[in-house]
Scaffold this motif. Structure first.
Motif, PDB file in Angstrom:
ATOM      1  N   CYS A  74      14.513  -3.533   5.818  1.00 14.81           N
ATOM      2  CA  CYS A  74      15.442  -3.488   6.954  1.00 14.81           C
ATOM      3  C   CYS A  74      14.748  -3.936   8.240  1.00 14.81           C
ATOM      4  CB  CYS A  74      16.019  -2.087   7.107  1.00 14.81           C
ATOM      5  SG  CYS A  74      17.107  -1.609   5.740  1.00 14.81           S
ATOM      6  N   ALA A  75      13.481  -3.552   8.398  1.00 14.15           N
ATOM      7  CA  ALA A  75      12.711  -3.992   9.575  1.00 14.15           C
ATOM      8  C   ALA A  75      12.569  -5.510   9.583  1.00 14.15           C
ATOM      9  CB  ALA A  75      11.340  -3.320   9.585  1.00 14.15           C
ATOM     10  N   ASP A 104      20.035  -6.861  -0.082  1.00 15.16           N
ATOM     11  CA  ASP A 104      18.928  -6.213  -0.776  1.00 15.16           C
ATOM     12  C   ASP A 104      19.370  -4.949  -1.499  1.00 15.16           C
ATOM     13  OD1 ASP A 104      16.293  -7.708  -0.242  1.00 15.16           O
ATOM     14  OD2 ASP A 104      17.277  -7.693   1.707  1.00 15.16           O
ATOM     15  N   GLY A 105      20.410  -4.305  -0.987  1.00 16.62           N
ATOM     16  CA  GLY A 105      20.951  -3.143  -1.691  1.00 16.62           C
ATOM     17  C   GLY A 105      21.556  -3.516  -3.034  1.00 16.62           C
ATOM     18  N   VAL A 106      22.325  -4.598  -3.061  1.00 16.90           N
ATOM     19  CA  VAL A 106      22.922  -5.068  -4.320  1.00 16.90           C
ATOM     20  C   VAL A 106      21.837  -5.499  -5.288  1.00 16.90           C
ATOM     21  CG1 VAL A 106      24.286  -6.934  -5.347  1.00 16.90           C
ATOM     22  CG2 VAL A 106      25.183  -5.682  -3.386  1.00 16.90           C
ATOM     23  N   VAL A 107      20.874  -6.266  -4.794  1.00 17.92           N
ATOM     24  CA  VAL A 107      19.800  -6.753  -5.665  1.00 17.92           C
ATOM     25  C   VAL A 107      18.978  -5.583  -6.212  1.00 17.92           C
ATOM     26  CG1 VAL A 107      17.683  -8.142  -5.711  1.00 17.92           C
ATOM     27  CG2 VAL A 107      19.708  -9.009  -4.558  1.00 17.92           C
ATOM     28  N   ARG A 136       0.818  -1.217   0.000  1.00 17.75           N
ATOM     29  CA  ARG A 136       0.000   0.000   0.000  1.00 17.75           C
ATOM     30  C   ARG A 136       0.852   1.269   0.000  1.00 17.75           C
ATOM     31  NH1 ARG A 136      -2.763  -3.929   2.327  1.00 17.75           N
ATOM     32  NH2 ARG A 136      -5.010  -4.065   2.136  1.00 17.75           N
ATOM     33  N   GLY A 137       2.180   1.071  -0.037  1.00 18.86           N
ATOM     34  CA  GLY A 137       3.074   2.226  -0.048  1.00 18.86           C
ATOM     35  C   GLY A 137       3.419   2.742   1.330  1.00 18.86           C
ATOM     36  N   TRP A 138       3.149   1.955   2.364  1.00 13.96           N
ATOM     37  CA  TRP A 138       3.367   2.380   3.741  1.00 13.96           C
ATOM     38  C   TRP A 138       4.598   1.710   4.348  1.00 13.96           C
ATOM     39  CZ3 TRP A 138      -2.235   0.776   5.308  1.00 13.96           C
ATOM     40  CH2 TRP A 138      -3.149   1.665   4.751  1.00 13.96           C
ATOM     41  N   GLN A 139       5.373   2.495   5.064  1.00 10.79           N
ATOM     42  CA  GLN A 139       6.497   1.981   5.842  1.00 10.79           C
ATOM     43  C   GLN A 139       6.089   1.690   7.283  1.00 10.79           C
ATOM     44  OE1 GLN A 139       9.417   1.358   4.476  1.00 10.79           O
ATOM     45  NE2 GLN A 139       9.116   2.438   2.565  1.00 10.79           N
ATOM     46  N   PRO A 184      17.797  -0.705  -0.025  1.00 10.66           N
ATOM     47  CA  PRO A 184      16.679  -1.461   0.549  1.00 10.66           C
ATOM     48  C   PRO A 184      15.733  -0.499   1.277  1.00 10.66           C
ATOM     49  CG  PRO A 184      18.653  -1.802   1.855  1.00 10.66           C
ATOM     50  CD  PRO A 184      19.061  -1.006   0.653  1.00 10.66           C
ATOM     51  N   PRO A 185      14.442  -0.664   1.087  1.00 11.15           N
ATOM     52  CA  PRO A 185      13.497   0.218   1.793  1.00 11.15           C
ATOM     53  C   PRO A 185      13.477  -0.088   3.286  1.00 11.15           C
ATOM     54  CG  PRO A 185      12.313  -1.451   0.548  1.00 11.15           C
ATOM     55  CD  PRO A 185      13.767  -1.604   0.204  1.00 11.15           C
TER      56      PRO A 185
END
Length: 182
Positions: free
Chosen positions: A91-92, A66-69, A24-27, A86-87
């Motif tokens: 990370c969470a 996830d940063g590399v990918v 939904r675009g929410w962090q 990575p968003p």
């Protein structure tokens, strides 16, 4: 045994909040759920210092794997402020997963091959589930490329995390909420 089940179910709840929110675009659902879960795990952990070290290493692994990918363009994450990083919800997830390594996933410490196999085969399945069930992750064609990169990244990261958990498990244990004895 009770802590193991709470640990396992709590981690799954964080995963669900993270991928459903990201779709939904929410962090905030991931960050809130992970904060509550991690806090509860640290308060009841027999080795909170080890868990904090695992959390720090897991966040470094999140940025690497996830940063590399993400930077290759093989995988696109929903709710990602920057395409190359990575968003926060990813990370969470890594931070919450770190809390399982001394509890519900402690069995990975028993054999050196298990973490490699779990990382290589099972970790990409979580990403595929997030892609198919929630649209929180999108694999760019050819899809196998992103799956393979994630599998390889996790096949390196998970043994590092498990190795730290195994090494730290030898230290004396004392929960933060342990009652002081008179």
């Amino acid at each position: 045994m009770r802590r193991t089940w709470i640990n396992l179910l709590g981690n799954q709840a964080v995963w669900l909040c993270a991928v459903a929110g990201a779709a939904r675009g929410w962090q905030w659902p991931a960050l809130l759920a992970a904060t509550i879960y991690i806090g509860s795990q640290l308060m009841t952990s027999p080795q909170p210092r080890l868990d904090l070290k695992l959390l720090a290493l897991a966040l470094a692994c999140a940025w690497l794997v996830d940063g590399v990918v993400a930077s290759t363009g093989s995988v696109r994450y929903a709710a990602a402020p920057f395409g190359w990083a990575p968003p926060p919800w990813i990370c969470a997830l890594w931070a919450a997963f770190a809390m399982t390594l001394t509890a519900s996933m402690a069995f990975l410490q028993r054999h050196w091959l298990l973490p490699i196999l779990f990382g290589l085969l099972l970790a990409p399945l979580a990403y595929l589930s997030a892609a198919r069930g929630f649209d929180a992750v999108a694999f760019v064609e050819p899809r196998w490329h992103g799956v393979a990169l994630l599998g390889l990244g996790w096949a390196v990261a998970l043994p590092l995390l498990v190795g730290m958990a195994r090494h730290g498990a030898r230290a004396p244990r004392r929960p933060l909420l342990q009652r002081a004895r008179p």
